[in-house]
Design an enzyme around this catalytic site. Sequence first.
Site, PDB file in Angstrom:
ATOM      1  CB  CYS A  50     -24.073  52.259  15.416  1.00 32.86           C
ATOM      2  SG  CYS A  50     -24.696  53.958  15.435  1.00 32.86           S
TER       3      CYS A  50
ATOM      4  CG  LEU B  28     -29.277  54.489  12.200  1.00 31.88           C
ATOM      5  CD1 LEU B  28     -29.577  54.594  10.710  1.00 31.88           C
ATOM      6  CD2 LEU B  28     -30.217  53.487  12.867  1.00 31.88           C
TER       7      LEU B  28
ATOM      8  CG  ASN C 178     -25.300  49.721  18.735  1.00 32.00           C
ATOM      9  OD1 ASN C 178     -26.062  50.588  18.325  1.00 32.00           O
ATOM     10  ND2 ASN C 178     -25.681  48.468  18.928  1.00 32.00           N
ATOM     11  N   GLY C 179     -25.470  52.859  20.467  1.00 32.69           N
ATOM     12  CA  GLY C 179     -26.452  53.121  21.500  1.00 32.69           C
ATOM     13  C   GLY C 179     -26.912  54.556  21.572  1.00 32.69           C
TER      14      GLY C 179
ATOM     15  CB  THR D 201     -40.978  32.361  20.361  1.00 34.43           C
ATOM     16  OG1 THR D 201     -41.171  31.114  21.006  1.00 34.43           O
ATOM     17  CG2 THR D 201     -42.054  33.338  20.755  1.00 34.43           C
TER      18      THR D 201
ATOM     19  NE  ARG E 236     -44.421  29.549  15.622  1.00 38.27           N
ATOM     20  CZ  ARG E 236     -45.156  28.810  16.445  1.00 38.27           C
ATOM     21  NH1 ARG E 236     -45.691  29.370  17.528  1.00 38.27           N
ATOM     22  NH2 ARG E 236     -45.355  27.531  16.192  1.00 38.27           N
TER      23      ARG E 236
END
Length: 584
Positions: A2, A51, A75-76, A316, A319
Site C-alpha cells: 500500500c 492494495l 503499509n504491510g 546495480t 539494472r
Amino acid sequence: MCGILAVLGCSDDSQAKRVRVLELSRRLKHRGPDWSGLHQHGDCYLAHQRLAIVDPASGDQPLFNEDKSVVVTVNGEIYNHEELRKKLVNHKFRTGSDCDVIAHLYEEYGEDFVDMLDGIFSFVLLDTRDNSYIVARDAIGVTSLYIGWGLDGSVWISSEMKGLNDDCEHFECFPPGHLYSSKTGGFRRWYNPPWFSETIPSVPYDPLVLRRAFENAVIKRLMTDVPFGVLLSGGLDSSLVASITARYLAGTKTAKHWGSQLHSFCVGLENSPDLKAAREVADYLGTVHHEFHFTVQDGIDAIEDVIYHIETYDVTTIRASTPMFLMSRKIKSLGVKMVISGEGSDEIFGGYLYFHKAPNKDEFHHETCRKIKALHQYDCLRANKSTSAWGLEARVPFLDKQFINVAMSIDPESKMIKKDEGRIEKWILRRAFDDEEHPYLPKHILYRQKEQFSDGVGYSWIDGLKAHADQHVTNKMMRNASNIFPHNTPTTKEAYYYRMIFERFFPQNSARLTVPGGATVACSTAKAVEWDAAWKNNLDPSGRAALGVHLSAYNAETPLSNMPSKVIDNIPRMIEVPGVAIQS
C-alpha cells in the site's frame, strides 16, 4: 504494498491543505489502486492508498480502535495477526485485516508493542487523545518509508520520496527497525537482534534446523485472499521458494479459495540463462509457468519510468529493477496481486561471487551484517518499488525475522566458500535442501552458481545499457562530472546517465543523499573491495566483475556431470552425514 502519507502537526488545517494532501497521496496511487482513504484530526492528516490482499471487502484504511481515538495508516502484512488477536480478547475489531491489530496493541502495550509484530510494515499511528503519534518501519526495511520536515514544524511521512520531496525543507530515508515518537521527538531502534552487534556467532550448523526455519518463513507468507504466484528466475533462491510453496500450498486456506496449482513467473531476454533454468524448475515442480521476454530496447525505453518509481540512481539497482518492473506489469495484467520472491539470501549466506575472496570467517560475517543492514537501500528497495509501481506486492521469506535469527547465529566458518573442498557459495543452504528421498529441486539447479538478476536475465542487457549511455554521455561531460555532481560523483557514463534522469525528477539535495555510494565490485560493500587488490581496477557491480570466480561449469546450462569434481565428490558425503557441520 500500500501507500501511506501523513502530515503531522502542520500549521494549516484549511481545506486547501486537505486538497494538497490528497494530491500528494495520489502520487502513490500505483501502490494501492483498490481504495483511497484520508482521515483528518486538527492539523494532522493520515492518507492511505490500499492494495487489498487480506480481507479485501472490509479492510479499508485508515483503521481505528473501538472509539476511534487511535488512528492508523499501515503499509504491510502482519503474519501473526491471528495469534495477536487472541491476546486482545477484550478488544473489538472492525475488520478482518491483518493490520487491524496495531491500534489495539498500542492501547494495550503503548509504544513497546512493535517487536510483537511478525511481518513487514510501515505505519503511522495517531493518538487523538493527546495528539501524539508514532511512526515505525519493519526490521530490515522491506517496505519503503521516508520522513521529512517542513518549515512550519510539520513532520511528513511517505511510502515514497515523491510524496514529500516538493513540500519538505529536508527529508531522508526512515531507518529500518526504528520507531519515531512525537513524545521524544526522535528515533529509537526497536529491532535489536544478536547479529546486529556483528559479534561472531558460534552455533554449529544443523541443516534440518535451517531447512525448517525457511519452510516456516515461506508458509506464513501464503496468507492471502487474492490470487498470487512466485517469481522464478531458476536460481537457487527463487527455486527454493517455489519448491516449498508448491509443496505446502495444498494444505492452506489460500488453496481452498484459489486452488493448489501454483503459478510462476520469469523474465529475460531471449535464450537468457534465467529463462532456461526457470523453465526446467517449473516443469519439475509442475507450476503453471509464465515466461515474459523483453528486448534491450524495451528496457532502455523504460529507464525513465523505472528511475521515477524506484527513486535511486544506483547502477546495480536500476539494472536489476528494469526487468522486474517490466515483469510486474505483465503479472498484474493476469489478475495476480501478490508474489513471493527470493531476495535476501545472498546477503545472509554470502552468496555474491566476491565472497569467494573473503579472507577469514570474521570478515565474511562482518560483510554479511553490513549487507543485511544496507538491504533497504538496494534489493528491498528494488523488490518493493518495482512491483508496487503496478499495484503488485512482493513478499520475501529470506528476510523473515525468525529465519534471519537462525541463519545469522550459525558459525560463519560453515558459510565460507572453499573450492578445494567442493563448497561453493551458499553451500549450507544448498545442503539443507539436498534431500535424496524427497528432493526439492534437480541437483544441478540446487548447485547452480549465483547469477545476479541483472546478469541472469541476459548478459547483453548490461552491455546494451552501457552502449546506450555511451551515446548520451560524452567524454567532456565525464571530465566535468565532479563539478556537476560533487556528491557521489558518477565514475562511468552509465552512472552519469542515470544520475541526470534522477536529478530531473528529484532535484533536491535531500533526494541525492538518500542514495548510497562508494566503491563496489560485484555488489560488494566498499570495505570488501579491500579483499583483492585487483578489484580496485575493475569496479563494476555486475557479478562478472568477480574475475576468475564466475565459472560456466556451475551454470544451469551445464549438466551436473560437468561440474567441478570436488563439488560432485562432496554431494554424497553431505547426504550421508546430515546434521554434522562441515569441517574446514
